[in-house]
Design an enzyme around this catalytic site. Structure first.
Site, PDB file in Angstrom:
ATOM      1  CG  HIS A   1      -1.594   1.301   1.471  1.00 29.09           C
ATOM      2  ND1 HIS A   1      -2.646   1.762   0.712  1.00 29.09           N
ATOM      3  CD2 HIS A   1      -1.356   2.281   2.384  1.00 29.09           C
ATOM      4  CE1 HIS A   1      -3.028   2.946   1.146  1.00 29.09           C
ATOM      5  NE2 HIS A   1      -2.258   3.296   2.165  1.00 29.09           N
TER       6      HIS A   1
ATOM      7  CG  HIS B   1       0.311   6.464  -0.042  1.00 30.46           C
ATOM      8  ND1 HIS B   1      -0.763   7.263  -0.361  1.00 30.46           N
ATOM      9  CD2 HIS B   1      -0.105   5.679   0.984  1.00 30.46           C
ATOM     10  CE1 HIS B   1      -1.779   6.976   0.433  1.00 30.46           C
ATOM     11  NE2 HIS B   1      -1.414   6.019   1.256  1.00 30.46           N
TER      12      HIS B   1
ATOM     13  CD  GLU C   1      -4.585   6.613   2.561  1.00 32.02           C
ATOM     14  OE1 GLU C   1      -4.633   5.755   1.657  1.00 32.02           O
ATOM     15  OE2 GLU C   1      -3.657   6.679   3.383  1.00 32.02           O
TER      16      GLU C   1
ATOM     17  CB  SER D   1      -2.560  -0.214  -2.618  1.00 27.03           C
ATOM     18  OG  SER D   1      -3.397   0.345  -1.622  1.00 27.03           O
TER      19      SER D   1
HETATM   20 FE   LIG Z   1      -2.292   5.210   3.010  1.00 28.80          FE
END
Ligand SMILES: [Fe+2]
Length: 269
Positions: free
Chosen positions: A122, A127, A167, A186
């Site tokens: 993730h 990110h 996010e 993700s």
């Molecule tokens: Fe995150």
């Protein structure tokens, strides 16, 4: 402090190297192959550019030092190796100093499709490509600085802004609507869901985002769409804490999902 987890972050050796098992590398490879195919045509160009720059290996979990070299030369960011769950204070301190917390564990095969804890896939795949983009990088650092000096209640509001952007943010581009939020990128299911006809899409407004409740354990019922990553740059220069106070006065929107009984959440979602 955050909730319990079955996961434990791997510690680096004296040379900063983290050893993973063959099974853990295989999990990374499965996730990489699957998700690289799914995101095509669905993520923004800035993400693709960042992913190319990072050149994450397909067949093994990357070492943080290799990621740091690219982030540092792009935007002055680097990663920070952290435990599986960290307190809000640590989270904000790291972001404010342009260090992105990465818990150095990978999900178990049983949780390959879904887990609540943010694992290394993730953080690195979701990110880090966006952190090579100056607008996104600036906004993330601004969020960290604001969170550091915020009260507990202000932090709860700020967390919603982070959720709806870093996010789970969408962006309109000349090629069409695309994903930039790492929580979507993700997650195979959420990548399809976010751009489908099922959820609602609203033009991004920071006050609205601050007032929108969310749950971390479901596909999101709504997403906010920015006009371009410059929106995050512009927002960084505005008085976000004044917006937080305005949102607190106006109160939360009614949730678009049933309530969840258990409460505490990790800071590093
Ligand atoms: Fe995150």
């Amino acid at each position: 402090m955050a909730k319990q987890t079955q996961y434990q972050a791997r510690m680096p050796d004296a040379n900063g190297y983290i050893a993973y098992s063959d099974q853990e590398h295989a999990t990374w490879q499965t996730l990489m192959e699957r998700q690289t195919a799914i995101i095509e045509g669905r993520v923004c160009q800035e993400y693709i550019d960042g992913l190319e720059r990072l050149a994450l290996p397909q067949d093994r979990i990357p070492q943080l030092g290799d990621v740091d070299r690219v982030l540092l030369e792009s935007t002055g960011w680097r990663t920070a190796q952290v435990p599986a769950l960290i307190p809000f204070d640590t989270f904000f301190e790291l972001l404010a100093s342009r260090r992105f917390p990465v818990a150095t564990f990978i999900r178990s095969p049983e949780e390959i499709d879904y887990l609540q804890e943010p694992d290394i896939f993730h953080e690195l795949f979701g990110h880090c490509p966006m952190l090579t983009n100056p607008d996104f990088a600036e906004f993330t650092a601004t969020y960290g600085k604001l969170g550091l000096s915020a009260s507990k209640q202000e932090r709860v509001y700020l967390a919603r802004l982070y959720w709806m952007t870093v996010e789970f943010g969408l962006v309109d581009t000349p090629q069409g609507r695309r994903i930039y939020g790492g929580g979507i990128i993700s997650s195979p299911k959420e990548t399809f869901h976010a751009l489908s006809d099922v959820p609602e899409h609203y033009p991004f407004d920071p006050i609205d985002a601050l007032r929108t409740p969310y749950r971390i354990d479901i596909l999101q019922p709504l997403y906010y769409v920015i006009e371009g990553l410059h929106t995050l740059h512009d927002l960084s220069g505005q008085d976000i804490m004044a917006m937080v106070h305005q949102a607190m006065e106006l109160g939360l929107y009614p949730p678009k999902f049933p309530p969840k009984p258990s409460a505490p959440q990790a800071a590093n979602a």
